[in-house]
Write an enzyme that holds these catalytic residues in place. Sequence first.
Site, PDB file in Angstrom:
ATOM      1  N   CYS A  95     -19.543   7.076  35.472  1.00  0.00           N
ATOM      2  CA  CYS A  95     -19.160   7.872  36.645  1.00  0.00           C
ATOM      3  C   CYS A  95     -18.911   6.969  37.850  1.00  0.00           C
ATOM      4  O   CYS A  95     -18.017   7.236  38.663  1.00  0.00           O
ATOM      5  CB  CYS A  95     -20.240   8.910  36.950  1.00  0.00           C
ATOM      6  SG  CYS A  95     -20.374  10.105  35.615  1.00  0.00           S
ATOM      7  N   GLY A  97     -21.746  14.171  37.451  1.00  0.00           N
ATOM      8  CA  GLY A  97     -21.027  13.931  36.192  1.00  0.00           C
ATOM      9  C   GLY A  97     -21.529  14.882  35.111  1.00  0.00           C
ATOM     10  O   GLY A  97     -22.706  14.871  34.778  1.00  0.00           O
ATOM     11  N   ASP A 105     -25.123  11.629  27.636  1.00  0.00           N
ATOM     12  CA  ASP A 105     -24.699  10.481  26.819  1.00  0.00           C
ATOM     13  C   ASP A 105     -25.840   9.545  26.454  1.00  0.00           C
ATOM     14  O   ASP A 105     -25.591   8.466  25.900  1.00  0.00           O
ATOM     15  CB  ASP A 105     -23.600   9.698  27.544  1.00  0.00           C
ATOM     16  CG  ASP A 105     -24.095   9.066  28.841  1.00  0.00           C
ATOM     17  OD1 ASP A 105     -25.168   9.468  29.330  1.00  0.00           O
ATOM     18  OD2 ASP A 105     -23.419   8.171  29.366  1.00  0.00           O
ATOM     19  N   LYS A 106     -27.070   9.933  26.766  1.00  0.00           N
ATOM     20  CA  LYS A 106     -28.241   9.085  26.498  1.00  0.00           C
ATOM     21  C   LYS A 106     -27.977   7.654  26.991  1.00  0.00           C
ATOM     22  O   LYS A 106     -28.325   6.682  26.320  1.00  0.00           O
ATOM     23  CB  LYS A 106     -28.577   9.064  25.001  1.00  0.00           C
ATOM     24  CG  LYS A 106     -28.881  10.421  24.383  1.00  0.00           C
ATOM     25  CD  LYS A 106     -30.366  10.706  24.379  1.00  0.00           C
ATOM     26  CE  LYS A 106     -30.724  11.916  23.557  1.00  0.00           C
ATOM     27  NZ  LYS A 106     -30.325  13.183  24.151  1.00  0.00           N
ATOM     28  N   ASN A 107     -27.294   7.572  28.112  1.00  0.00           N
ATOM     29  CA  ASN A 107     -26.973   6.292  28.746  1.00  0.00           C
ATOM     30  C   ASN A 107     -26.099   5.370  27.887  1.00  0.00           C
ATOM     31  O   ASN A 107     -26.157   4.145  28.033  1.00  0.00           O
ATOM     32  CB  ASN A 107     -28.255   5.569  29.166  1.00  0.00           C
ATOM     33  CG  ASN A 107     -28.140   5.121  30.605  1.00  0.00           C
ATOM     34  OD1 ASN A 107     -27.260   5.567  31.341  1.00  0.00           O
ATOM     35  ND2 ASN A 107     -29.012   4.223  31.016  1.00  0.00           N
ATOM     36  N   LEU A 136     -29.494   9.164  44.263  1.00  0.00           N
ATOM     37  CA  LEU A 136     -30.609   9.891  44.883  1.00  0.00           C
ATOM     38  C   LEU A 136     -31.721   8.886  45.224  1.00  0.00           C
ATOM     39  O   LEU A 136     -31.891   7.900  44.499  1.00  0.00           O
ATOM     40  CB  LEU A 136     -31.159  10.945  43.909  1.00  0.00           C
ATOM     41  CG  LEU A 136     -30.218  12.084  43.529  1.00  0.00           C
ATOM     42  CD1 LEU A 136     -30.845  12.944  42.435  1.00  0.00           C
ATOM     43  CD2 LEU A 136     -29.891  12.954  44.737  1.00  0.00           C
ATOM     44  N   LEU A 186     -31.074  11.035  35.706  1.00  0.00           N
ATOM     45  CA  LEU A 186     -31.574  12.390  35.488  1.00  0.00           C
ATOM     46  C   LEU A 186     -30.518  13.240  34.790  1.00  0.00           C
ATOM     47  O   LEU A 186     -29.359  12.859  34.684  1.00  0.00           O
ATOM     48  CB  LEU A 186     -31.933  13.043  36.832  1.00  0.00           C
ATOM     49  CG  LEU A 186     -32.852  12.269  37.772  1.00  0.00           C
ATOM     50  CD1 LEU A 186     -33.127  13.107  39.010  1.00  0.00           C
ATOM     51  CD2 LEU A 186     -34.156  11.905  37.106  1.00  0.00           C
ATOM     52  N   LYS A 209     -33.657   5.790  35.816  1.00  0.00           N
ATOM     53  CA  LYS A 209     -33.722   6.784  36.892  1.00  0.00           C
ATOM     54  C   LYS A 209     -32.534   7.718  36.760  1.00  0.00           C
ATOM     55  O   LYS A 209     -32.048   8.283  37.727  1.00  0.00           O
ATOM     56  CB  LYS A 209     -33.766   6.103  38.248  1.00  0.00           C
ATOM     57  CG  LYS A 209     -32.665   5.084  38.419  1.00  0.00           C
ATOM     58  CD  LYS A 209     -32.686   4.427  39.757  1.00  0.00           C
ATOM     59  CE  LYS A 209     -31.560   3.382  39.773  1.00  0.00           C
ATOM     60  NZ  LYS A 209     -31.300   2.777  41.006  1.00  0.00           N
TER      61      LYS A 209
HETATM   62  C1  LIG Z   1     -26.983  12.198  32.348  1.00  0.00           C
HETATM   63  S1  LIG Z   1     -26.276  11.637  33.814  1.00  0.00           S
HETATM   64  C2  LIG Z   1     -24.841  10.801  33.189  1.00  0.00           C
HETATM   65  C3  LIG Z   1     -25.018   9.338  32.990  1.00  0.00           C
HETATM   66  C4  LIG Z   1     -23.710   8.623  32.834  1.00  0.00           C
HETATM   67  N1  LIG Z   1     -23.851   7.505  31.944  1.00  0.00           N
HETATM   68  C5  LIG Z   1     -23.134   8.143  34.159  1.00  0.00           C
HETATM   69  O1  LIG Z   1     -22.313   7.232  34.119  1.00  0.00           O
HETATM   70  O2  LIG Z   1     -23.473   8.700  35.205  1.00  0.00           O
HETATM   71  C6  LIG Z   1     -25.555  13.072  34.532  1.00  0.00           C
HETATM   72  C7  LIG Z   1     -25.144  12.964  35.965  1.00  0.00           C
HETATM   73  O3  LIG Z   1     -26.253  13.199  36.817  1.00  0.00           O
HETATM   74  C8  LIG Z   1     -26.083  12.481  38.032  1.00  0.00           C
HETATM   75  N2  LIG Z   1     -27.260  11.601  38.201  1.00  0.00           N
HETATM   76  C9  LIG Z   1     -28.229  11.324  37.290  1.00  0.00           C
HETATM   77  N3  LIG Z   1     -29.168  10.538  37.817  1.00  0.00           N
HETATM   78  C10 LIG Z   1     -28.805  10.310  39.099  1.00  0.00           C
HETATM   79  C11 LIG Z   1     -29.374   9.576  40.173  1.00  0.00           C
HETATM   80  N4  LIG Z   1     -30.518   8.906  40.028  1.00  0.00           N
HETATM   81  N5  LIG Z   1     -28.728   9.558  41.367  1.00  0.00           N
HETATM   82  C12 LIG Z   1     -27.567  10.246  41.527  1.00  0.00           C
HETATM   83  N6  LIG Z   1     -26.991  10.962  40.554  1.00  0.00           N
HETATM   84  C13 LIG Z   1     -27.586  10.997  39.354  1.00  0.00           C
HETATM   85  C14 LIG Z   1     -24.805  11.716  37.924  1.00  0.00           C
HETATM   86  O4  LIG Z   1     -23.783  12.436  38.562  1.00  0.00           O
HETATM   87  C15 LIG Z   1     -24.588  11.643  36.429  1.00  0.00           C
HETATM   88  O5  LIG Z   1     -23.242  11.484  36.127  1.00  0.00           O
END
Ligand SMILES: C[S@@+](CC[C@H](N)C(=O)[O-])C[C@H]1O[C@@H](n2cnc3c(N)ncnc32)[C@H](O)[C@@H]1O
Length: 284
Positions: A186, A174, A178-180, A200, A214, A212
């Site tokens: 997604c 994704g 968005d700082k969660n 992951l 990233l 968790k």
């Molecule tokens: C900053 S995060 C976005 C968070 C967002 N609120 C969401 O709904 O995913 C950016 C992207 O990194 C991927 N990502 C981040 N952490 C992950 C994890 N632990 N496992 C799998 N994908 C991850 C996801 O595809 C996510 O959309």
Amino acid sequence: MNLQQSSLSKNALKKLLKQQKWEESRQERKAAQKEKDKKKKLEKKKAVELGLIPPPIKKPKPNQITSNMRVVIDLSFDSMMTDTEITSVSSQLTRCYSANRSTLHSVNLFFTSYGQRIQNRFDTKIQSHINWKDVVFDTKSYLERFDKDDLVYLTADATDVIDELDENKVYIIGGIVDKNRHKNLCYDKAKKENIATAQLPIEKCIKLTTRKVLTINHVFEILVRWLEYKDWQKAFLDVIPQRKFNEEGKKKRRIKQNVGATDLKSDIPDIMQNSPVKEYEPSE
Ligand SMILES: C[S@@+](CC[C@H](N)C(=O)[O-])C[C@H]1O[C@@H](n2cnc3c(N)ncnc32)[C@H](O)[C@@H]1O
């Protein structure tokens, strides 16, 4: 030299003294220059972090192995981000491109639903992207480009945990910072589109107190590192910044680095799993 007894003219003596002074201050000048360079480097780093300038692109790795694996960064969230977050996403995309050039294994990289403010940021600030090879900027969605059965949306909210990457699949990250703020964003999107989801295997490898989630570029870099190591733990430790781990972990990592080629497999699990670990806060 005793200047009193010298037969040199006044001007020549002056010149000589000046030269001597210049020679004597060599070390000082060297140190001052070093300090100046250090300051400049830090200022540049800060400017990259603030998104004022794009991160530098790493040199391509010779003898790079190209995997069949396709990685998509889904940029369909443009309207959900602030201007600062758009800047941050753009920098993270640059880092993904850069990592894909400099790691041993590269993947086929796609930026889908490309347009709007992210495109504007690239056109006005990054600019060098017009010369980027091996990345496809696509205004269309990944649904229009790939077979649905091949798609796996990576999300920290998924219940399925990846064991191994399948090089025939298309992994979607994704493209949002968005700082969660948008929880399950997604995950819900993928479910609605009837696409497989997976997270992951972070919890299996390293202990994090809460989040968790990233950053885009860290997830991307972990994927390409996994292709090289076929070891998640090693990939996580390579990518997740050292400062995110607790003091004990840092100390042991430092020892490991100093002694050289220590076997990570036998070293790291103990470090990460038997000690209280600080929360990983992605630098979004
Ligand atoms: C900053 S995060 C976005 C968070 C967002 N609120 C969401 O709904 O995913 C950016 C992207 O990194 C991927 N990502 C981040 N952490 C992950 C994890 N632990 N496992 C799998 N994908 C991850 C996801 O595809 C996510 O959309």
